[in-house]
Design a protein around this motif. Structure first.
Motif, short mmCIF file in Angstrom:
data_model
loop_
_atom_site.label_atom_id
_atom_site.label_comp_id
_atom_site.label_asym_id
_atom_site.label_seq_id
_atom_site.Cartn_x
_atom_site.Cartn_y
_atom_site.Cartn_z
N ASN A 238 32.51 -12.29 -74.11
CA ASN A 238 32.58 -10.46 -73.78
C ASN A 238 31.13 -10.01 -72.99
OD1 ASN A 238 34.91 -10.31 -75.31
ND2 ASN A 238 33.99 -10.21 -77.22
N ASN A 239 30.17 -10.58 -73.05
CA ASN A 239 28.99 -10.18 -72.50
C ASN A 239 28.60 -11.02 -71.35
OD1 ASN A 239 28.74 -8.06 -74.49
ND2 ASN A 239 27.60 -9.24 -76.05
N PHE A 240 29.60 -11.39 -70.56
CA PHE A 240 29.09 -12.52 -69.68
C PHE A 240 28.52 -11.93 -68.60
CE2 PHE A 240 32.20 -11.34 -66.05
CZ PHE A 240 32.79 -10.49 -66.68
N ASN A 241 28.32 -10.73 -68.49
CA ASN A 241 27.56 -9.87 -67.47
C ASN A 241 25.96 -10.24 -67.71
OD1 ASN A 241 29.58 -9.22 -65.62
ND2 ASN A 241 30.08 -7.54 -67.10
N LYS A 242 25.67 -10.32 -69.05
CA LYS A 242 24.32 -10.34 -69.40
C LYS A 242 23.66 -11.45 -69.29
CE LYS A 242 24.35 -6.31 -72.33
NZ LYS A 242 24.17 -5.78 -73.92
N PHE A 243 22.50 -11.69 -69.02
CA PHE A 243 21.62 -12.77 -68.94
C PHE A 243 20.55 -12.62 -70.12
CE2 PHE A 243 22.34 -15.34 -65.07
CZ PHE A 243 23.26 -14.88 -64.56
N TYR A 244 20.40 -13.71 -70.88
CA TYR A 244 19.20 -13.63 -71.94
C TYR A 244 18.28 -14.68 -71.52
CZ TYR A 244 22.82 -11.45 -74.41
OH TYR A 244 24.05 -10.57 -74.76
N PHE A 245 16.84 -14.48 -71.42
CA PHE A 245 16.03 -15.32 -70.83
C PHE A 245 15.07 -15.39 -72.13
CE2 PHE A 245 16.05 -14.92 -66.08
CZ PHE A 245 16.93 -14.31 -66.00
N GLY A 246 14.55 -16.73 -71.76
CA GLY A 246 13.34 -17.08 -72.67
C GLY A 246 12.08 -16.56 -72.11
N SER A 247 10.90 -16.91 -73.28
CA SER A 247 9.74 -15.91 -72.74
C SER A 247 8.96 -16.70 -71.78
CB SER A 247 8.91 -16.00 -74.12
OG SER A 247 8.98 -17.27 -74.72
N GLY A 248 9.49 -18.00 -71.31
CA GLY A 248 8.74 -18.57 -70.16
C GLY A 248 7.90 -19.56 -70.75
N THR A 249 7.53 -20.81 -69.70
CA THR A 249 6.78 -21.63 -70.08
C THR A 249 5.74 -21.89 -68.75
OG1 THR A 249 8.08 -22.97 -71.39
CG2 THR A 249 6.40 -24.16 -70.45
N LYS A 250 4.57 -21.60 -68.87
CA LYS A 250 3.50 -22.02 -67.76
C LYS A 250 3.32 -23.45 -67.73
CE LYS A 250 1.65 -17.43 -67.86
NZ LYS A 250 0.57 -16.53 -68.17
N LEU A 251 3.86 -23.96 -66.50
CA LEU A 251 3.43 -25.35 -66.13
C LEU A 251 2.01 -25.31 -65.27
CD1 LEU A 251 4.24 -28.48 -66.21
CD2 LEU A 251 5.39 -27.96 -64.30
N ASN A 252 1.06 -26.12 -65.68
CA ASN A 252 -0.08 -26.06 -65.09
C ASN A 252 -0.39 -27.64 -64.66
OD1 ASN A 252 -2.67 -25.78 -64.09
ND2 ASN A 252 -3.66 -25.55 -66.03
N VAL A 253 -0.18 -27.88 -63.49
CA VAL A 253 -0.45 -29.20 -63.05
C VAL A 253 -1.68 -29.39 -62.39
CG1 VAL A 253 0.45 -31.18 -61.47
CG2 VAL A 253 2.09 -29.25 -62.24
N LYS A 254 -2.40 -30.48 -63.11
CA LYS A 254 -3.94 -30.75 -62.95
C LYS A 254 -3.96 -31.76 -61.91
CE LYS A 254 -5.31 -29.10 -67.35
NZ LYS A 254 -6.09 -29.42 -68.72
N PRO A 255 -5.09 -31.87 -61.09
CA PRO A 255 -5.17 -33.10 -60.19
C PRO A 255 -5.76 -34.22 -60.98
CG PRO A 255 -6.82 -31.44 -59.75
CD PRO A 255 -5.91 -30.91 -60.67
#
Lengths: 115, 115
Positions: free
Chosen positions: A98-115
């Motif tokens: 029914n709610n196929f028009n809605k997107f539900y997002f997560g809170s995000g993951t910050k990826l920090n790539v170090k040298p």
């Protein structure tokens, strides 16, 4: 309604190491699944998506994700990360119902790539 | 072609003032979404427009929030009598049509700060 969980708010990793960013969603109804990436000072852009078919989905920049219906998960992986992969990654879910028009997002993951 | 644009990029206002945020979708996209992203949180759905159909306003947090869209063009999100908790990044996205399988293209966002 769906809820999307990204358990890791930050993931530090060294360059060339593998990485997995986890995503779980709440409802077991048929879903569409997405990963978006937000580079510093840029808008969100689509990394990959699962609509149907093969549960292993390949996206841009060497990323892939696997849909696991029984575990309601859609984890994102890359075998060898690069400095340029430093960004915030968002998992998103859309019901096919029914709610196929809605997107539900997560809170995000910050990826920090170090040298 | 041009992507989704939003203006202003930053807005600082005083508590109690009204603000208007603008979104220009990609030409030809019939669906338009507004989201709110508070610091450290995921994207929160606010409102969805599809062509000339009645918008889905189910995500608007209070009657201080309203949005308009004329046809398939520009949309404005208005927040009346702003409160400090309204401080967030407001994101606009558009897609070719409705349906959860369609990729959403995001604008760079408007960062709203309510003092």
């Amino acid at each position: 309604a769906q809820s999307v969980t990204q358990l890791d708010s930050q993931v530090p990793v060294f360059e060339e190491a593998p990485v997995e960013l986890r995503c779980n969603y709440s409802s077991s109804v048929s879903v569409y699944l997405f990963w978006y990436v937000q580079y510093p000072n840029q808008g969100l852009q689509l990394l990959l998506k699962y609509l149907s078919g093969s549960t292993l989905v390949k996206g841009i920049n060497g990323f892939e994700a696997e849909f696991n219906k029984s575990q309601t998960s859609f984890h994102l992986r890359k075998p060898s990360v690069h400095i340029s992969d430093t960004a915030e990654y968002f998992c998103a879910v859309s019901d096919q119902g029914n709610n196929f028009n809605k997107f539900y997002f997560g809170s995000g993951t910050k990826l920090n790539v170090k040298p | 072609g041009a992507g989704v644009s939003q203006s202003p990029s930053n807005k600082v206002t005083e508590k109690g003032k009204d603000v208007e945020l603008r979104c220009d979708p990609i030409s030809g996209h019939t669906a338009l979404y507004w989201y709110r992203q508070r610091l450290g949180q995921g994207l929160e759905f606010l409102i969805y427009f599809q062509g000339n159909s009645a918008p889905d306003k189910s995500g608007l947090p209070s009657d201080r929030f309203s949005a308009e869209r004329t046809g398939e063009s520009v949309s404005t999100l208005t927040i009346q009598r702003t409160q400090q908790e309204d401080s967030a990044v407001y994101l606009c996205a558009s897609s070719w049509t409705s349906g959860g399988h369609n990729e959403q293209f995001f604008g760079p966002g408007t960062r709203l700060t309510v003092l």
